[in-house]
Design a protein around this motif. Sequence first.
Motif, PDB file in Angstrom:
ATOM      1  N   TYR A   1       0.786  -1.279   0.007  1.00 53.28           N
ATOM      2  CA  TYR A   1      -0.088  -0.195   0.098  1.00 53.28           C
ATOM      3  C   TYR A   1       0.823   1.235   0.089  1.00 53.28           C
ATOM      4  CZ  TYR A   1      -3.893  -3.160   1.140  1.00 53.28           C
ATOM      5  OH  TYR A   1      -4.740  -4.275   1.011  1.00 53.28           O
ATOM      6  N   PHE A   2       2.207   1.227   0.244  1.00 53.66           N
ATOM      7  CA  PHE A   2       2.848   2.574   0.391  1.00 53.66           C
ATOM      8  C   PHE A   2       4.008   2.457  -0.430  1.00 53.66           C
ATOM      9  CE2 PHE A   2       0.485   1.843   4.423  1.00 53.66           C
ATOM     10  CZ  PHE A   2       0.022   3.095   4.605  1.00 53.66           C
ATOM     11  N   THR A   3       4.386   1.473  -1.222  1.00 53.61           N
ATOM     12  CA  THR A   3       5.468   1.605  -2.068  1.00 53.61           C
ATOM     13  C   THR A   3       5.141   1.258  -3.722  1.00 53.61           C
ATOM     14  OG1 THR A   3       6.339  -0.857  -1.961  1.00 53.61           O
ATOM     15  CG2 THR A   3       7.205   0.623  -0.029  1.00 53.61           C
ATOM     16  N   LEU A   4       5.717   1.998  -4.527  1.00 55.29           N
ATOM     17  CA  LEU A   4       5.411   1.684  -5.883  1.00 55.29           C
ATOM     18  C   LEU A   4       5.789   0.204  -6.290  1.00 55.29           C
ATOM     19  CD1 LEU A   4       6.951   4.573  -7.962  1.00 55.29           C
ATOM     20  CD2 LEU A   4       4.630   4.087  -7.778  1.00 55.29           C
ATOM     21  N   ALA A   5       7.006  -0.149  -5.789  1.00 58.91           N
ATOM     22  CA  ALA A   5       7.383  -1.741  -6.324  1.00 58.91           C
ATOM     23  C   ALA A   5       6.066  -2.690  -5.805  1.00 58.91           C
ATOM     24  CB  ALA A   5       8.710  -2.299  -5.527  1.00 58.91           C
ATOM     25  N   GLY A   6       5.476  -2.532  -4.693  1.00 60.88           N
ATOM     26  CA  GLY A   6       4.615  -3.325  -3.963  1.00 60.88           C
ATOM     27  C   GLY A   6       3.346  -2.976  -4.713  1.00 60.88           C
ATOM     28  N   LYS A   7       3.157  -1.954  -5.216  1.00 60.96           N
ATOM     29  CA  LYS A   7       1.533  -1.792  -5.919  1.00 60.96           C
ATOM     30  C   LYS A   7       1.790  -2.305  -7.319  1.00 60.96           C
ATOM     31  CE  LYS A   7       0.711   2.626  -3.547  1.00 60.96           C
ATOM     32  NZ  LYS A   7       0.877   3.931  -3.529  1.00 60.96           N
ATOM     33  N   TRP A   8       3.037  -2.092  -7.863  1.00 61.61           N
ATOM     34  CA  TRP A   8       3.108  -2.781  -9.381  1.00 61.61           C
ATOM     35  C   TRP A   8       3.509  -4.306  -9.488  1.00 61.61           C
ATOM     36  CZ3 TRP A   8       6.272   1.881 -11.608  1.00 61.61           C
ATOM     37  CH2 TRP A   8       5.723   3.091 -11.502  1.00 61.61           C
TER      38      TRP A   8
ATOM     39  N   LEU B   1      19.802  -1.133 -12.219  1.00 66.42           N
ATOM     40  CA  LEU B   1      20.188  -1.062 -10.762  1.00 66.42           C
ATOM     41  C   LEU B   1      19.814   0.471 -10.239  1.00 66.42           C
ATOM     42  CD1 LEU B   1      21.393  -2.771  -8.521  1.00 66.42           C
ATOM     43  CD2 LEU B   1      23.497  -1.641  -9.047  1.00 66.42           C
ATOM     44  N   MET B   2      20.417   1.315 -11.029  1.00 63.07           N
ATOM     45  CA  MET B   2      20.024   2.748 -10.707  1.00 63.07           C
ATOM     46  C   MET B   2      18.582   3.176 -10.482  1.00 63.07           C
ATOM     47  SD  MET B   2      23.101   4.340 -13.017  1.00 63.07           S
ATOM     48  CE  MET B   2      22.925   6.078 -12.337  1.00 63.07           C
ATOM     49  N   ILE B   3      17.721   2.698 -11.129  1.00 61.28           N
ATOM     50  CA  ILE B   3      16.544   3.051 -11.409  1.00 61.28           C
ATOM     51  C   ILE B   3      15.885   2.432 -10.190  1.00 61.28           C
ATOM     52  CG2 ILE B   3      14.427   2.529 -12.582  1.00 61.28           C
ATOM     53  CD1 ILE B   3      15.923   2.994 -15.318  1.00 61.28           C
ATOM     54  N   ILE B   4      16.141   1.008  -9.813  1.00 58.10           N
ATOM     55  CA  ILE B   4      15.305   0.447  -8.817  1.00 58.10           C
ATOM     56  C   ILE B   4      15.929   0.792  -7.402  1.00 58.10           C
ATOM     57  CG2 ILE B   4      14.561  -1.523 -10.008  1.00 58.10           C
ATOM     58  CD1 ILE B   4      16.718  -3.266  -8.751  1.00 58.10           C
ATOM     59  N   PHE B   5      16.895   1.495  -7.432  1.00 60.48           N
ATOM     60  CA  PHE B   5      17.670   1.632  -6.282  1.00 60.48           C
ATOM     61  C   PHE B   5      16.538   2.338  -5.173  1.00 60.48           C
ATOM     62  CE2 PHE B   5      21.988   1.701  -4.312  1.00 60.48           C
ATOM     63  CZ  PHE B   5      21.783   2.365  -3.075  1.00 60.48           C
ATOM     64  N   PRO B   6      16.019   3.794  -5.586  1.00 61.65           N
ATOM     65  CA  PRO B   6      15.264   4.347  -4.479  1.00 61.65           C
ATOM     66  C   PRO B   6      13.840   3.698  -4.246  1.00 61.65           C
ATOM     67  CG  PRO B   6      15.821   5.897  -6.455  1.00 61.65           C
ATOM     68  CD  PRO B   6      16.067   4.236  -6.820  1.00 61.65           C
ATOM     69  N   PHE B   7      13.678   2.679  -5.026  1.00 65.66           N
ATOM     70  CA  PHE B   7      12.242   1.818  -4.452  1.00 65.66           C
ATOM     71  C   PHE B   7      12.592   0.389  -4.041  1.00 65.66           C
ATOM     72  CE2 PHE B   7      11.954   4.723  -8.250  1.00 65.66           C
ATOM     73  CZ  PHE B   7      11.317   5.473  -8.015  1.00 65.66           C
ATOM     74  N   SER B   8      13.351   0.106  -3.595  1.00 72.64           N
ATOM     75  CA  SER B   8      14.004  -1.111  -3.053  1.00 72.64           C
ATOM     76  C   SER B   8      14.731  -1.249  -1.730  1.00 72.64           C
ATOM     77  CB  SER B   8      14.827  -1.900  -4.030  1.00 72.64           C
ATOM     78  OG  SER B   8      16.180  -1.247  -4.214  1.00 72.64           O
TER      79      SER B   8
END
Lengths: 509, 240
Positions: free
Chosen positions: A112-119, B193-200
Motif C-alpha cells: 500500500y505504500f511503495t511503488l514496487a509493491g503496488k506494481w 540497478l540505478m532505477i530500482i535503487f530508490p524503490f527497493s
Amino acid sequence: MADTVTAPPYRVIPIVPALKPGAMKDVRSFVANEKIQTAIGFPGKLTDDWKERALSKMGELLGQYRSLKVYMDACVHCGACSDKCHYFIGTQDPKNMPVARQDLMRSVYRRYFTLAGKWFPRLVGARELTREVLDEWYTYFNQCSECRRCSVFCPYGIDTAEVTMAAREILDSVGYGQKYSNEIIGKVHSIGNNLGLPGPALQDTLLGLEEDVKEDTGVDVRFPIDVAGAEVLLITPSADFFAEPHIDSLIGYAKVFHAAGIRWTLSTKASEAGNFGMFIGNYDQLRRIALRIREAALELGVKRIVVGECGHAWRVAYSFWNTLTGIGAGANDPFALQLQRQLDGRYRQPTHICELTWDLIERGALSFDKSANDAYVVTFHDSCNVARGSRMGETPGGQFEIPRNIIRAVAHHFVEMPENTIREQTFCCGGGGGLLTDDLIDLRVKGALPRMEALQEVAKTHGVNFMATICAICKAQFSKVLPYYQFDRRVVGGVHQLVSNAIQLGLHH
Amino acid sequence: MAFLFYLAFCVLVGGLAWRMVTYARTPAPLKIPTTPAPTTVPGVVFRMAREVLLFESLFKANLWIWGFGILFHFGLVLVLARHLRYFTDPVWGWVVLIQPFGIYGGMVMVAGLAGLWVRRLAVERIRYISTPSDHLMLLLLLTIGISGLSMTFGSHPDVVGVKRFFEGWQTFSPHPLPDSALLVLHLMGVAVLMIIFPFSKLLHAPGVFFSPSRNQVDNPRERRHMAGWAARFDKETPHG
C-alpha cells in the motif's frame, strides 16, 4: 492449560533449531473485550471499516515515527537477526524470527505504500491486508516482548520492538486490542497501579511491612506514603507491594533509605512505575501514565525521583520521562522548567535505585555483612529494557556494571552466565512487553529456554542457586517458569533483596 | 543508451533525495538508541563510522554474512573507484594507482555475492525470509559483476570508445557506444540497478544513517528531547 505446557529440552549443542512453520499460530493472547477497550478510548470491537482504518493509521504512524519509516524500507533480508529471538529459539516458529515478524507488517507496507509493491506485489512479497493477515498480526505481534535483542545485531539497527508497537497501535485503533495490557492500563488510570491495589490496602501493606522488619531486625524502618516534603519520591512497580520475591527488594530499598538517613515517600497516585503505554505503542497512554509521576512529584514537593527495580519502567523513566513529563534536565520551556527547578540538580533525575545504592556504597555510607548471603552463589540476569534501552551512571554500559557492583559489595559469590546471554546480548525472560499473562504460558515457558539454558550451565558448573535481577516482570516470569525447568521458583530474586539480607542498620547516621 | 542513463541518473538522484528528505522530515519523537550508546555527538559519529565501514553489528551477529557482505561491499567500492577513469579527464592520480585493485575488487565482489546467494539458498531460515526480489537483486548484481569481469579478462570492448561515450554523456553531446553485447548487458544492468535503487531494499544505504537506534545520542536525562508533533503536547497541559 498450564498442565499441558512443557518446557522444550535444552539444546545439546546450542545450534539454531530447524523451522517448524505454524508451530505457534494457535497461541493467541486473549482479545480485550468491549469494556476494556472503550475504557481507554479504543473502539470496543473490530470495526466494520477496519481495513481502511488500519491502513490510515499505518500511514499516520509512518509519518510520525522515523524509526518505523526507515525500518520498513531498510531491511535487506540478510538474516543476521533470524536466530536471535528467544521466542524463535524456544518455539522454532519461523514467524518468530525478527525479520519474519517485521515482514508481517512490511509486506502490507509494500503493498500500500511503495511503488514496487503496488506494481509487482508478488515479486517483493507484498500482501493485501486481509482478515487473515490482521489475525496473523494479532497472533505474532503478541508474541514479541519488545526486548530489542534483534536490534543489537541488525546492521541498520532495525528494532522489531518499534514495529511491534506500531502493529499493536494499529490493532488497538481498529478495536482488536489485547486483554492483558489494555486491562492493566485501565487499572492504572482508575486505581493508580497495574495490580489494582487501592490506597487503603497499600497503607495496610506498608504498615505490615514495618512490623515485619521491626520483628526481623529490631529497627524501626519506615515505609512512608504520601508524605509531602520528603526528599525522595520512590516510584516502584506495584508488584513490589505484595508479590514474592518482589517485596524483599522493597524492604531492601527501605533499609537503604533508612541506613542513609534519606527521607523518602511513596505515592498513592503514582503507586506504579510500570508503563504499559509503551508496550501497546500508544504515545498518548505512554504520556498520560507518565504524567501521574510528574503530578505526584509536584504535589509532594520532592527533590529527587528514584525508580525501583522494574525493567521497562526504567526505560520509560530514563529515556522518555524528560520528553514526556520534564523529569530530567536541560529544558528551556516553562512546562519542564516548573519541575526541573523543584528537583535537586545535583542528582541525575530520575535516579535508578541501583544508582542511589551504589553511590551510597561508594561514599561509604552503607555497611554490609556479606556473609548473610553466603548461602547463595549469585548470578545476574540483565533485564532487556535496562540493558538495551537505558543507562545507569555516567558512562555507557553503567547499567551492566552498577547492579553487578552492588551484588559484589553485598555477597561473596558471584558468577557470570555465558557471554552471549548477558549484558547487551542478554535474553529476555520470556514474559516482557505485555506478555506476562497466563493465556500465553506456553509461549512464556518456551521463550525462557535460552535463559534457562544459561542458568542451567552455571548451576551445573558453579553451583549457582540465585539469579538476581532488577525487573518486576522478570521476577514474576521466572517465578512461574523456573519449575518447568526443574528449578525452585525462589532461585530468582531482586538485587535489593540481597542488599536487604546483608545491610547493617543503625550503624551510621 | 545515453537516454537510458539520463533517465537512470535522474531517478537515482531524485529518488534518493526524495527518500532522504522524507526520512529527515519524519520526526523521531522519543529517544530510542540501542544502548549501550555513545553519550556525545562525536561518539555517535564514531559508532556510525564503525557501523558503515566495518559492519560492527553484523560482525556480532554472524561471521558468514559479515564476511560475504564485507567482500561484496568493499569489492564494490574498489570497482566504483576504478570506473572513475571513464568519467574524469585527465584521470586522477589515485584512480590510476588503484586500477589493478579495482580488478581484484571485481573478483572479490562477485565472490561475496555468490557467497551471499549460496547462503540465501542453503540456509533454511534465510531461504524462508527471501522474496523473489531478493534473488533477482543478487542475479542483477552478479550479472553486472560477471559481465564486467568478462570484458576485463575476455572480449575487451573499445574502452576508449566507452570513455568517449560517457564524456559525451556528461556534456550532453552523445557519442555512439562501442559495439559489444557484453557492454550493453553490463550497462543495462547498471541502469536498472540505478532505477530500482530508490524503490527497493537498496535503501538500506541511506537508511542506516537515519536509523534512530544508531544515530541518537544517549543523553535523555541531560537534554530534553523534543521533536515534531510530540512537542506540541506541553502547550495543551494547563497545569504545566
